[in-house]
Design an enzyme around this catalytic site. Sequence first.
Site, PDB file in Angstrom:
ATOM      1  N   GLU A  82       0.844  -1.200   0.000  1.00 25.32           N
ATOM      2  CA  GLU A  82       0.000   0.000   0.000  1.00 25.32           C
ATOM      3  C   GLU A  82       0.876   1.245   0.000  1.00 25.32           C
ATOM      4  OE1 GLU A  82      -2.473  -0.401   3.431  1.00 25.32           O
ATOM      5  OE2 GLU A  82      -3.791  -1.877   2.485  1.00 25.32           O
ATOM      6  N   THR A 107       3.237   0.081 -33.240  1.00 21.59           N
ATOM      7  CA  THR A 107       2.640   1.019 -34.206  1.00 21.59           C
ATOM      8  C   THR A 107       3.719   1.604 -35.113  1.00 21.59           C
ATOM      9  OG1 THR A 107       0.830   1.574 -32.708  1.00 21.59           O
ATOM     10  CG2 THR A 107       1.378   3.222 -34.387  1.00 21.59           C
ATOM     11  N   ARG A 137      -6.099   5.989 -22.987  1.00 18.52           N
ATOM     12  CA  ARG A 137      -6.565   5.232 -24.162  1.00 18.52           C
ATOM     13  C   ARG A 137      -7.870   4.489 -23.877  1.00 18.52           C
ATOM     14  NH1 ARG A 137      -1.192   2.108 -26.060  1.00 18.52           N
ATOM     15  NH2 ARG A 137      -0.935   1.948 -23.814  1.00 18.52           N
ATOM     16  N   LYS A 173      -4.590   2.450 -39.656  1.00 16.87           N
ATOM     17  CA  LYS A 173      -4.096   1.371 -38.785  1.00 16.87           C
ATOM     18  C   LYS A 173      -5.266   0.616 -38.184  1.00 16.87           C
ATOM     19  CE  LYS A 173      -2.773   2.149 -34.343  1.00 16.87           C
ATOM     20  NZ  LYS A 173      -2.001   2.788 -33.272  1.00 16.87           N
TER      21      LYS A 173
HETATM   22  C1  R5P Z   1      -2.801   4.713 -30.327  1.00 15.96           C
HETATM   23  O1  R5P Z   1      -3.839   5.122 -30.796  1.00 15.96           O
HETATM   24  C2  R5P Z   1      -1.724   5.635 -29.839  1.00 15.96           C
HETATM   25  O2  R5P Z   1      -1.830   6.904 -30.405  1.00 15.96           O
HETATM   26  C3  R5P Z   1      -0.355   5.053 -30.106  1.00 15.96           C
HETATM   27  O3  R5P Z   1      -0.185   4.917 -31.511  1.00 15.96           O
HETATM   28  C4  R5P Z   1      -0.197   3.695 -29.493  1.00 15.96           C
HETATM   29  O4  R5P Z   1      -0.710   3.707 -28.201  1.00 15.96           O
HETATM   30  C5  R5P Z   1       1.244   3.278 -29.454  1.00 15.96           C
HETATM   31  O5  R5P Z   1       1.312   2.014 -28.848  1.00 15.96           O
HETATM   32  P1  R5P Z   1       2.350   0.928 -29.344  1.00 15.96           P
HETATM   33  O6  R5P Z   1       3.714   1.586 -29.294  1.00 15.96           O
HETATM   34  O7  R5P Z   1       2.216  -0.190 -28.348  1.00 15.96           O
HETATM   35  O8  R5P Z   1       1.959   0.508 -30.711  1.00 15.96           O
END
Ligand code: R5P
Length: 338
Positions: free
Chosen positions: A67, A254, A124, A220
């Site tokens: 905690e 990404t 997010r 994407k």
């Molecule tokens: C997603 O919509 C965000 O803008 C980032 O593109 C994403 O959170 C990046 O996460 P990662 O590096 O795990 O792909």
Amino acid sequence: MSPARDRVYRADIGPALPSEVSRVRPFMRDDCAILTGTANPALAAAIAQSFGLPITPCQVDRFPDGEVAVQLLAPVRHKTVFLIQPTSPPVNDHLIELLALADACRRAAAPHITAVIPYFGYARADKRVGRREPITARMVSDLIEAVGIDHVVTLDLHTPQMEGFFHVPVDSLTAVPTICAAIRAALPDGVAVVSPDAGRVSMATDYASRLAAPLIVLHKRRASGRETAVTHVVGDVRDHPCLIIDDMIATGGTIAESVRALRESGALPEMLVAATHGLFLEGALEKLERAGVRAVFITDTIAQPIVNPPRLQVVSVAPMIAAALKRFVADGSTDDVS
Ligand code: R5P
């Protein structure tokens, strides 16, 4: 209501615009206190230095069962508190530290508490994508208000409209001008700015117009927290070096997938990346290196475990955040800060 309390904005008297909020309580720097949890003490120190105040000491520890234990080591009575704490990984620990510190400040008679959350964890989780899911970002905003935080300052929120989850005023700053100023000289001729998904088009447009560069947009699809696939490239990227921008880099999936799609569409091999928040989970930096990214520019919203890792260049947003807080203290708007 105490005399100190009735001068501050309260959520239960209805919504207020930031310009109205700044009129609520003109106060001076000596009436302020800057506190931090353990998420990013270096950023907090840099903000405090730019602001011109020492950090008010507090103890942030853990009980044997995990905690969070916090204690303020100096009074904050009648002070306007700026509590600096990005809710970066470990997100839940840093969030609870923020809430506990705010609760301690409120119980110690601080009349006004601003949470400076340069990176907002759970941002997010701002909608339900499946049935029977929570909207955790909304839940977090409720918790923040429940402990008496009456103003939030944050940076490049994942979705700007998340501001609407709060009843208290939110100043949402952007690092884009700071990053552009820092990287302009390092960019190759003919660079194209790339938005890795539809959600980043507005940010990418800002980059492209500041850098006088063409804009490319990727489409994407996200299969899971770790897997993404780029299915379309919108714009002619042939023979351009690329600057892929994003609000955050988590696993690096990404960006790596964006590099693949851009190369397949004829982009030059030179790939650069600029993002506000560098989480770099699960070997993300190595993943970007394997993908052939030459340089990654990020800000210092999130503390990096390794000093000067290759290819990573950190741009400080501390002076910009301190300038925003100073304007707030001076009863001004934060509009012109970034
Ligand atoms: C997603 O919509 C965000 O803008 C980032 O593109 C994403 O959170 C990046 O996460 P990662 O590096 O795990 O792909």
